[in-house]
Design a protein around this motif. Structure first.
Motif, short mmCIF file in Angstrom:
data_model
loop_
_atom_site.label_atom_id
_atom_site.label_comp_id
_atom_site.label_asym_id
_atom_site.label_seq_id
_atom_site.Cartn_x
_atom_site.Cartn_y
_atom_site.Cartn_z
N CYS A 25 0.95 -1.35 0.13
CA CYS A 25 -0.14 0.19 -0.01
C CYS A 25 0.92 1.01 -0.01
O CYS A 25 1.69 1.31 0.76
CB CYS A 25 -0.99 0.14 1.37
N VAL A 60 -11.00 7.38 -0.63
CA VAL A 60 -10.18 6.29 -0.85
C VAL A 60 -10.95 5.09 -0.88
O VAL A 60 -10.63 4.14 -1.78
CB VAL A 60 -9.00 6.15 0.17
N CYS A 64 -10.15 3.65 -4.57
CA CYS A 64 -8.69 3.23 -4.57
C CYS A 64 -8.50 1.93 -5.50
O CYS A 64 -9.52 0.98 -5.63
CB CYS A 64 -8.46 2.53 -3.26
N GLN A 66 -6.36 -0.43 -5.20
CA GLN A 66 -6.13 -1.76 -4.11
C GLN A 66 -4.98 -2.37 -4.88
O GLN A 66 -5.00 -3.63 -5.17
CB GLN A 66 -7.42 -2.76 -4.29
N SER A 245 -4.16 7.00 -10.53
CA SER A 245 -4.44 6.04 -9.31
C SER A 245 -4.34 7.09 -8.16
O SER A 245 -3.42 7.93 -7.89
CB SER A 245 -3.08 5.47 -9.32
N ILE A 247 -4.40 6.44 -4.72
CA ILE A 247 -3.78 6.12 -3.69
C ILE A 247 -2.37 6.54 -4.04
O ILE A 247 -1.57 7.08 -3.23
CB ILE A 247 -3.83 4.69 -3.24
#
Length: 256
Positions: A25, A60, A64, A66, A245, A247
Motif C-alpha cells: 500500500c 479512498v 482506490c 487496491q 491512481s 492512492i
C-alpha cells in the motif's frame, strides 16, 4: 493437524512481520489492525485507524485501485475497499474532537494544484504546523477525481472529505493558475518562490504547469526536488492498468 498444514496457516500473515498488503500500500494502511477492529465490530476504531493514515478515508474507500490485493497471501484476497467503506459508513458518525490551536512554524509552503496529490501534501504539512497555501487553477478542489461517476464516487462523499480538510486552516486560492513566466497577470512561480520557503508543483506530468519553461529540469525520484532551489514537483501517477491512481497520487503528495 500435521506440520504442513501448520506451515500453511503460518504463511497467511499471522507472523509478526509486516503483511505484504501493508508493504504494497503506497500509504501503508494498517490492514491487520483494521481487520482486528472490524472482527469485533469496532467500526469507530477502524475509522480512526483510517484517519490516522489517510487524508481522505471516504474517497479512498470508493476509488482506490487496491494494489494491496495483488500481493495478498490468502487464497482469496481480502476486499480491503469494502472494509474501508464499512468503517466510513458505520464509524464516521462520531463527533470530531476540537483540537486546541497550535503555534505555527515561521515557514510557508505554496502548493500548485488542488487535486489529491496537492491536498495530501497540504494536509500533512499543516499537521506539521507549516503555513500552507494551495493555488488551484479551477473553481473547485479535487482535480481529476471529480470526473468519477456519481455511482462510483458520490458527490457528498467527495465534498465531506474535502470540507474536513479545509477545517485544518489551509489557505485556498481558487481560479488561481500559476504560470512558469509572466503571462497575463497570472501568479508566477518566481512570485511564489519569493513569498514562500518552498513550492510544490502538484499538477503531474500532464498538468497545465509547463515545467520545461520553468527550467525545473528532472525530478529527483527520492526527494521530488527539482533543479530550482526550494521547488519540488510530483511525478505522474498511473496504476498498472494505466489509469490515474488515487492512492499513488496521495502517496506522491506525502513523499514530497
Amino acid at each position: 493437524m500435521d506440520q504442513l498444514d501448520l506451515h500453511d496457516i503460518e504463511s497467511k500473515c499471522i507472523q509478526e512481520c509486516v503483511p505484504t498488503c501493508v508493504a504494497a500500500c503506497p500509504l501503508h494502511v494498517d490492514v491487520r489492525s483494521l481487520c482486528k477492529e472490524l472482527s469485533q465490530e469496532n467500526f469507530e476504531s477502524g475509522y480512526a485507524l483510517l484517519k490516522k493514515t489517510l487524508p481522505f478515508p471516504a474517497i479512498v474507500a470508493h476509488i482506490c485501485d487496491q494494489p494491496c490485493r495483488n500481493v495478498c497471501l490468502r487464497n482469496q484476497a481480502i476486499a480491503i475497499a469494502e472494509l474501508e467503506k464499512a468503517c466510513v459508513q458505520f464509524g464516521s458518525g462520531a463527533e470530531e474532537k476540537t483540537l486546541p490551536p497550535v503555534v505555527k512554524r515561521k515557514q510557508r509552503v505554496a502548493i500548485v494544484g488542488g487535486g489529491l496529490c496537492g491536498l495530501t501534501a497540504a494536509s500533512d504539512l499543516t499537521r506539521k504546523r507549516y503555513t500552507v497555501a494551495v493555488y488551484e487553477s479551477g473553481s473547485v478542489l479535487g482535480g481529476r477525481i471529480r470526473s468519477y461517476a456519481e455511482n462510483v464516487l458520490p458527490r457528498n462523499i467527495l465534498e465531506n472529505d474535502i470540507n474536513s480538510l479545509l477545517k485544518q486552516g489551509i489557505e485556498i486560492h481558487l481560479n488561481a493558475p500559476v504560470s512558469a513566466r509572466m503571462e497575463g497577470g497570472q501568479i508566477t512561480l518566481d512570485q511564489l518562490r519569493r513569498e514562500n520557503d518552498a513550492v510544490f508543483i502538484a499538477t503531474g506530468a500532464s498538468g497545465s504547469f509547463d515545467a520545461a519553461v520553468a527550467g525545473l529540469g528532472s525530478i529527483d525520484a527520492t526527494t521530488r526536488a527539482t533543479a530550482v532551489n526550494g521547488v519540488f514537483a510530483s511525478l505522474e501517477v498511473v496504476s498498472e492498468a494505466n489509469e490515474m491512481s488515487s492512492i499513488l497520487a496521495m502517496s506522491e503528495g506525502r513523499i514530497a
